[in-house]
Design a protein around this motif. Structure first.
Motif, short mmCIF file in Angstrom:
data_model
loop_
_atom_site.label_atom_id
_atom_site.label_comp_id
_atom_site.label_asym_id
_atom_site.label_seq_id
_atom_site.Cartn_x
_atom_site.Cartn_y
_atom_site.Cartn_z
N LEU A 1 0.80 -1.12 -0.13
CA LEU A 1 -0.21 -0.02 0.01
C LEU A 1 0.86 1.40 -0.05
O LEU A 1 0.29 2.38 -0.27
CB LEU A 1 -0.92 -0.13 1.12
CG LEU A 1 -2.00 -1.22 1.17
CD1 LEU A 1 -2.75 -1.08 2.64
CD2 LEU A 1 -3.02 -0.96 0.04
N GLY B 1 -7.86 -5.19 -0.43
CA GLY B 1 -7.26 -4.24 -0.06
C GLY B 1 -6.24 -3.73 -1.02
O GLY B 1 -5.45 -2.67 -0.91
N SER C 1 -6.13 0.01 -6.09
CA SER C 1 -6.42 1.06 -5.18
C SER C 1 -7.84 0.57 -4.49
O SER C 1 -8.74 0.92 -5.40
CB SER C 1 -6.66 2.54 -5.72
OG SER C 1 -5.20 3.00 -6.10
N THR C 2 -7.84 0.32 -3.10
CA THR C 2 -9.12 0.04 -2.60
C THR C 2 -9.93 1.15 -1.68
O THR C 2 -9.08 1.41 -0.60
CB THR C 2 -9.22 -1.15 -2.12
OG1 THR C 2 -8.62 -2.27 -2.72
CG2 THR C 2 -10.73 -1.68 -1.32
N GLY D 1 -7.59 0.35 2.15
CA GLY D 1 -6.98 -0.87 1.93
C GLY D 1 -6.72 -1.81 3.09
O GLY D 1 -6.50 -3.03 2.84
N PRO E 1 -2.38 -6.58 1.86
CA PRO E 1 -3.37 -6.74 0.54
C PRO E 1 -3.04 -8.39 0.22
O PRO E 1 -3.80 -9.08 -0.33
CB PRO E 1 -3.09 -6.03 -0.37
CG PRO E 1 -2.69 -4.85 0.08
CD PRO E 1 -1.75 -5.11 1.45
#
Length: 420
Positions: free
Chosen positions: A173, A246, A249-250, A301, A342
């Motif tokens: 991230l 996640g 791009s979440t 995320g 993630p």
């Protein structure tokens, strides 16, 4: 803006205005390499005020660019607030911000496109402070060279970050953390080739656990209550949020709404504080930075399901290798190591634990490369972990899927359709 006001106001609970001003001068005029705890360098009040100032600056930039407040923006603002406890200040962040927006101007793209690069890119703030105050230059020369270096770093971060996201495939991230690590390593290599010494430092405070446990548990409780109130007093929707891997791009605000995102951020805040206390760590500047960063990325995320395996993996590896688990370096390796959450979100708990364990071994060896001028060292290390693990995991998953398809019986009706 409330978080900026909260920290700035809290400063006067701990120190007098005179002490805060003196501490601010010390913060602004000192090298800030990782890990320089501003609690130890100056005082608690000056550090809180510094965080309030930089948070307010970040919010002003968001408003100036007319950017829509979403998950990434919240993560960026919280990250600025977080690292203002150890490494970032108004002096060393400005040339990087100017450089990022100059890139937008030169390439004729909206300033909003470089906003995240400007905010996250202040990870290289120590580069500016190091050149200005720790290279033996006269002050005017130090300011000039420091600001030139900061401007160049800020200018090249946005395009590089866009490219490097493919390197990790979005499974780390802190993408700009990895980018800043690469840029910082190049700058450090150049400076070392000129005979300059750049090394990480360890300036840490202790003895503030009781006060800051109360402060942060109160803050996260307010967030939780507000989230529950906006969500009709229920946790409806939280299980759906945790179904996301996640991967970049979440944006949880976009996918699940603000109220449930606020609840997620509060839960992550509780977990982060108790993680520090469970290992007997100190809630000092770097630990607070880790806590606030995890909370901020609760909008972008991170959630309980993908964060906990990373924390467990770091802890297990630390215990196995005989690390001092109360050491700040190990504590923040766990908190910031959730950059690779993630991986757990996509591949499950056991793989997440393995990723966390691997992260601890990598992050302890990456700080020397950039000499501590990249504050997001865990983002740098996490990028390597993701880049190594994801191709292997994808290959295994592909082979498993291929075998599954071969084992599945073929429907005769479908076979006839194919033949016709």
């Amino acid at each position: 803006m409330s978080i900026a006001i909260f920290f700035a106001s809290l400063a006067f609970v701990f120190n007098t205005p005179q002490e805060i001003i003196a501490g601010q001068i010390t913060i602004l005029t000192s090298p800030a390499n990782l890990t320089t705890d501003y609690f130890a360098l100056s005082n608690i009040g000056a550090t809180l005020f510094n965080s309030g100032l930089l948070t307010a600056q970040a919010i002003v930039l968001v408003r100036m660019t007319r950017a829509k407040v979403n998950g990434p923006i919240i993560a960026a603002v919280f990250t600025v607030a977080a690292f203002s406890f150890f490494g970032k200040n108004l002096y060393n962040s400005m040339p990087i911000i100017i450089g990022a927006f100059a890139y937008a101007r030169v390439t004729e793209v909206p300033a909003e496109k470089s906003l995240l690069g400007a905010l996250f890119g202040t990870a290289l703030g120590p580069l500016v402070s190091e050149i200005t105050f720790n290279m033996g230059f006269q002050l005017p020369e130090g300011i000039l060279f420091g600001y030139i270096a900061g401007f160049i770093a800020g200018f090249i971060i946005p395009p590089l970050a866009k490219h490097f996201v493919d390197f990790t495939k979005g499974f780390s991230l802190y993408n700009i953390g990895f980018t800043s690590g690469v840029v910082g390593t190049i700058f450090t290599s150049v400076l070392r080739s000129m005979g300059k010494e750049i090394e990480p430092v360890s300036m840490l405070s202790s003895g503030n656990n009781q006060a800051f446990t109360i402060i942060f548990l109160t803050l996260f409780t307010v967030m939780l209550v507000a989230g529950l109130y906006l969500n009709s007093g229920t946790l409806n929707g939280y299980s759906e949020l945790m179904m996301h891997s996640g991967q970049l791009s979440t944006d949880f605000i976009k996918t699940n709404g603000f109220s449930i995102t606020l609840i997620n951020m509060a839960f992550l805040g509780y977990v982060s504080v108790f993680y520090v206390l469970f290992h007997g760590g100190e809630i000092n500047g770097p630990a607070i930075g880790g806590i606030l960063t995890v909370v901020g990325f609760g909008a972008f995320g991170k959630h309980l399901k993908n964060v906990l395996p990373i924390l467990i993996g770091v802890s297990l590896m630390g215990f196995i290798n005989g690390y001092d688990m109360s050491a700040t370096g190990v504590i923040i390796a766990g908190l910031f190591g959730t950059t690779i959450a993630p991986i757990a979100g996509r591949y499950g708990t056991l793989i997440g634990i393995l990723a966390g364990a691997l992260h601890l071994t990598v992050v302890t060896n990456t700080g020397y490369l950039h000499g501590g001028i990249n504050l997001y060292n865990n983002g740098f290390a996490g990028g390597f972990v993701a880049a190594m693990m994801i191709p292997l995991l994808e290959a295994i998953q592909y082979q498993q899927e291929k075998r599954r398809q071969l084992r599945e019986p073929v429907d005769p009706a479908e076979a006839v359709k194919v033949e016709n």
